[in-house]
Design a protein around this motif. Sequence first.
Motif, mmCIF file in Angstrom:
data_model
loop_
_atom_site.group_PDB
_atom_site.id
_atom_site.type_symbol
_atom_site.label_atom_id
_atom_site.label_comp_id
_atom_site.label_asym_id
_atom_site.label_seq_id
_atom_site.Cartn_x
_atom_site.Cartn_y
_atom_site.Cartn_z
ATOM 1 N N GLU A 16 -12.155 -1.984 -11.769
ATOM 2 C CA GLU A 16 -10.834 -1.471 -12.126
ATOM 3 C C GLU A 16 -10.594 -0.171 -11.365
ATOM 4 O O GLU A 16 -11.397 0.764 -11.443
ATOM 5 C CB GLU A 16 -10.750 -1.174 -13.627
ATOM 6 C CG GLU A 16 -10.759 -2.399 -14.490
ATOM 7 C CD GLU A 16 -9.370 -2.969 -14.710
ATOM 8 O OE1 GLU A 16 -8.369 -2.252 -14.512
ATOM 9 O OE2 GLU A 16 -9.297 -4.149 -15.088
ATOM 10 N N VAL A 17 -9.486 -0.102 -10.621
ATOM 11 C CA VAL A 17 -9.098 1.093 -9.884
ATOM 12 C C VAL A 17 -7.684 1.460 -10.312
ATOM 13 O O VAL A 17 -6.795 0.601 -10.337
ATOM 14 C CB VAL A 17 -9.137 0.865 -8.356
ATOM 15 C CG1 VAL A 17 -8.629 2.085 -7.605
ATOM 16 C CG2 VAL A 17 -10.554 0.519 -7.911
ATOM 17 N N LEU A 18 -7.481 2.717 -10.649
ATOM 18 C CA LEU A 18 -6.156 3.211 -11.017
ATOM 19 C C LEU A 18 -5.660 4.139 -9.916
ATOM 20 O O LEU A 18 -6.339 5.103 -9.560
ATOM 21 C CB LEU A 18 -6.213 3.964 -12.349
ATOM 22 C CG LEU A 18 -4.946 4.709 -12.770
ATOM 23 C CD1 LEU A 18 -3.773 3.755 -12.928
ATOM 24 C CD2 LEU A 18 -5.210 5.488 -14.056
ATOM 25 N N ALA A 19 -4.485 3.830 -9.364
ATOM 26 C CA ALA A 19 -3.860 4.676 -8.358
ATOM 27 C C ALA A 19 -2.640 5.340 -8.988
ATOM 28 O O ALA A 19 -1.734 4.657 -9.453
ATOM 29 C CB ALA A 19 -3.443 3.847 -7.156
ATOM 30 N N VAL A 20 -2.650 6.676 -9.020
ATOM 31 C CA VAL A 20 -1.526 7.434 -9.572
ATOM 32 C C VAL A 20 -0.851 8.130 -8.404
ATOM 33 O O VAL A 20 -1.387 9.083 -7.838
ATOM 34 C CB VAL A 20 -1.999 8.469 -10.621
ATOM 35 C CG1 VAL A 20 -0.802 9.143 -11.279
ATOM 36 C CG2 VAL A 20 -2.892 7.814 -11.669
ATOM 37 N N CYS A 21 0.309 7.613 -8.017
ATOM 38 C CA CYS A 21 0.987 8.107 -6.817
ATOM 39 C C CYS A 21 2.481 7.834 -6.930
ATOM 40 O O CYS A 21 2.876 6.702 -7.203
ATOM 41 C CB CYS A 21 0.413 7.410 -5.597
ATOM 42 S SG CYS A 21 1.143 7.989 -4.069
ATOM 43 N N PRO A 22 3.316 8.829 -6.696
ATOM 44 C CA PRO A 22 4.757 8.623 -6.812
ATOM 45 C C PRO A 22 5.382 7.881 -5.629
ATOM 46 O O PRO A 22 6.481 7.353 -5.757
ATOM 47 C CB PRO A 22 5.311 10.050 -6.910
ATOM 48 C CG PRO A 22 4.308 10.912 -6.252
ATOM 49 C CD PRO A 22 2.979 10.235 -6.470
ATOM 50 N N ARG A 23 4.695 7.816 -4.501
ATOM 51 C CA ARG A 23 5.292 7.220 -3.303
ATOM 52 C C ARG A 23 4.963 5.731 -3.198
ATOM 53 O O ARG A 23 3.800 5.352 -3.070
ATOM 54 C CB ARG A 23 4.817 7.951 -2.066
ATOM 55 C CG ARG A 23 5.317 9.388 -2.045
ATOM 56 C CD ARG A 23 4.814 10.217 -0.933
ATOM 57 N NE ARG A 23 4.336 9.456 0.209
ATOM 58 C CZ ARG A 23 4.010 9.985 1.354
ATOM 59 N NH1 ARG A 23 4.085 11.290 1.525
ATOM 60 N NH2 ARG A 23 3.574 9.245 2.355
ATOM 61 N N PRO A 24 5.998 4.873 -3.221
ATOM 62 C CA PRO A 24 5.752 3.430 -3.159
ATOM 63 C C PRO A 24 5.014 2.991 -1.899
ATOM 64 O O PRO A 24 4.201 2.068 -1.950
ATOM 65 C CB PRO A 24 7.149 2.803 -3.222
ATOM 66 C CG PRO A 24 8.124 3.905 -3.271
ATOM 67 C CD PRO A 24 7.401 5.209 -3.317
ATOM 68 N N GLU A 25 5.269 3.666 -0.778
ATOM 69 C CA GLU A 25 4.575 3.261 0.455
ATOM 70 C C GLU A 25 3.072 3.526 0.374
ATOM 71 O O GLU A 25 2.269 2.763 0.927
ATOM 72 C CB GLU A 25 5.187 3.929 1.692
ATOM 73 C CG GLU A 25 5.149 5.434 1.681
ATOM 74 C CD GLU A 25 6.343 6.110 1.012
ATOM 75 O OE1 GLU A 25 6.503 7.318 1.230
ATOM 76 O OE2 GLU A 25 7.104 5.467 0.274
ATOM 77 N N ASP A 26 2.670 4.576 -0.331
ATOM 78 C CA ASP A 26 1.237 4.847 -0.510
ATOM 79 C C ASP A 26 0.597 3.802 -1.419
ATOM 80 O O ASP A 26 -0.494 3.308 -1.135
ATOM 81 C CB ASP A 26 1.014 6.245 -1.086
ATOM 82 C CG ASP A 26 1.375 7.347 -0.107
ATOM 83 O OD1 ASP A 26 1.507 7.060 1.106
ATOM 84 O OD2 ASP A 26 1.534 8.498 -0.552
ATOM 85 N N ARG A 27 1.284 3.459 -2.497
ATOM 86 C CA ARG A 27 0.749 2.426 -3.392
ATOM 87 C C ARG A 27 0.672 1.080 -2.665
ATOM 88 O O ARG A 27 -0.292 0.330 -2.842
ATOM 89 C CB ARG A 27 1.588 2.328 -4.662
ATOM 90 C CG ARG A 27 1.480 3.559 -5.540
ATOM 91 C CD ARG A 27 2.122 3.377 -6.917
ATOM 92 N NE ARG A 27 3.442 2.788 -6.889
ATOM 93 C CZ ARG A 27 4.581 3.458 -6.717
ATOM 94 N NH1 ARG A 27 4.562 4.775 -6.547
ATOM 95 N NH2 ARG A 27 5.743 2.819 -6.725
ATOM 96 N N GLY A 28 1.663 0.799 -1.817
ATOM 97 C CA GLY A 28 1.642 -0.430 -1.030
ATOM 98 C C GLY A 28 0.461 -0.478 -0.080
ATOM 99 O O GLY A 28 -0.179 -1.511 0.092
ATOM 100 N N ARG A 29 0.168 0.649 0.534
ATOM 101 C CA ARG A 29 -0.985 0.716 1.450
ATOM 102 C C ARG A 29 -2.288 0.479 0.696
ATOM 103 O O ARG A 29 -3.188 -0.212 1.190
ATOM 104 C CB ARG A 29 -1.007 2.077 2.153
ATOM 105 C CG ARG A 29 -2.091 2.200 3.168
ATOM 106 C CD ARG A 29 -1.811 1.293 4.370
ATOM 107 N NE ARG A 29 -2.896 1.471 5.318
ATOM 108 C CZ ARG A 29 -3.598 0.472 5.831
ATOM 109 N NH1 ARG A 29 -3.295 -0.765 5.534
ATOM 110 N NH2 ARG A 29 -4.567 0.705 6.654
ATOM 111 N N LEU A 30 -2.400 1.041 -0.505
ATOM 112 C CA LEU A 30 -3.602 0.801 -1.309
ATOM 113 C C LEU A 30 -3.720 -0.677 -1.685
ATOM 114 O O LEU A 30 -4.828 -1.223 -1.693
ATOM 115 C CB LEU A 30 -3.599 1.677 -2.564
ATOM 116 C CG LEU A 30 -3.835 3.158 -2.301
ATOM 117 C CD1 LEU A 30 -3.585 3.971 -3.566
ATOM 118 C CD2 LEU A 30 -5.248 3.398 -1.779
ATOM 119 N N ARG A 31 -2.592 -1.331 -1.975
ATOM 120 C CA ARG A 31 -2.640 -2.773 -2.252
ATOM 121 C C ARG A 31 -3.169 -3.528 -1.036
ATOM 122 O O ARG A 31 -3.957 -4.466 -1.175
ATOM 123 C CB ARG A 31 -1.256 -3.296 -2.637
ATOM 124 C CG ARG A 31 -0.861 -2.951 -4.064
ATOM 125 C CD ARG A 31 0.371 -3.721 -4.515
ATOM 126 N NE ARG A 31 1.564 -3.416 -3.736
ATOM 127 C CZ ARG A 31 2.392 -2.407 -3.970
ATOM 128 N NH1 ARG A 31 2.150 -1.584 -4.974
ATOM 129 N NH2 ARG A 31 3.452 -2.220 -3.214
#
Length: 72
Positions: A16-31
Amino acid sequence: MSAAAPAPIPAANRAEVLAVCPRPEDRGRLREIFGGHAVRLREAVTWREGAEAFARHRPQVVICEAALPDAD
């Protein structure tokens, strides 16, 4: 003949990894980075959402932006 694809990893065995980030492009990159790996990526946009997700899912790893809309 090509080799068979590996069997999918059961959800219970995924990290389980939790990413807390307001920028959608950063969350997309983590995906993109974690896609296809034995990881269940949870996402939150704010500190409050992250705290709630942490309490609910108890991830092994948290990736958190230094500056969030509702907390620093």
